[in-house]
Design a protein around this motif. Structure first.
Motif: not given
Length: 159
Positions: A92-99
């Motif tokens: 997922g995104c490196d922000c922590g949100e897969v979507g």
């Protein structure tokens, strides 16, 4: 006579996610032949000249509703969204949100082999991942890595 695929080894590392030591969030990072999937896809995206290359992390388990982890990792997710897509997000995104920025793939199980192929970044459909992978594993080794990951996740939920 068809050639045999290159057989790789996989593991799923459970590790702290984020900068704060007080945040107990954990990411599940796929490792292929001792190289993180983040590093593998980042190298591919850089070489291909893709915009926003390598902005991935493993799924942050505390932020991601994947259902049964074992079913999810073998490509049979019980979470309706992923089951309807026919793919699963390995990263997922490196922000922590897969979507926000998923790296998706198909999971094929044939006889004693598990193959991850058909990689895609759904928000950049023009990006061609056709020569990224496929990654093929012996079923027994893959299943063992999945069991170890599920056990580690279960232990962490007990803290």
């Amino acid at each position: 006579m068809p050639s045999l695929p290159l057989i790789r080894r996989v593991r799923f590392d459970l590790r702290p996610w984020g900068d704060s030591s007080s945040d107990r969030a954990r990411e599940l990072l796929p490792i292929v032949d001792n190289v993180s999937l983040v590093d593998l896809v980042s190298g591919y995206e850089h070489a291909a000249g893709f915009d926003v290359p390598g902005a991935y992390a493993g799924p942050v388990l505390d932020h991601f509703k994947f259902g049964d982890l074992t079913a999810y990792l073998i490509g049979q997710p019980d979470a309706t969204y992923w089951a309807n897509k026919g793919v699963v997000a390995l990263l997922g995104c490196d922000c922590g949100e897969v979507g926000c920025w998923p790296l998706e793939s198909q999971v094929l199980i044939e006889n004693d082999l598990v193959t991850r192929r058909g990689f895609a970044q759904p928000f950049r459909s023009q990006h061609d991942y056709g020569s990224f992978g496929p990654f093929t594993f012996r079923r027994s080794q893959y299943d063992g890595a999945v069991r170890e990951a599920a056990a580690a996740v279960s232990e962490c939920r007990d803290y």
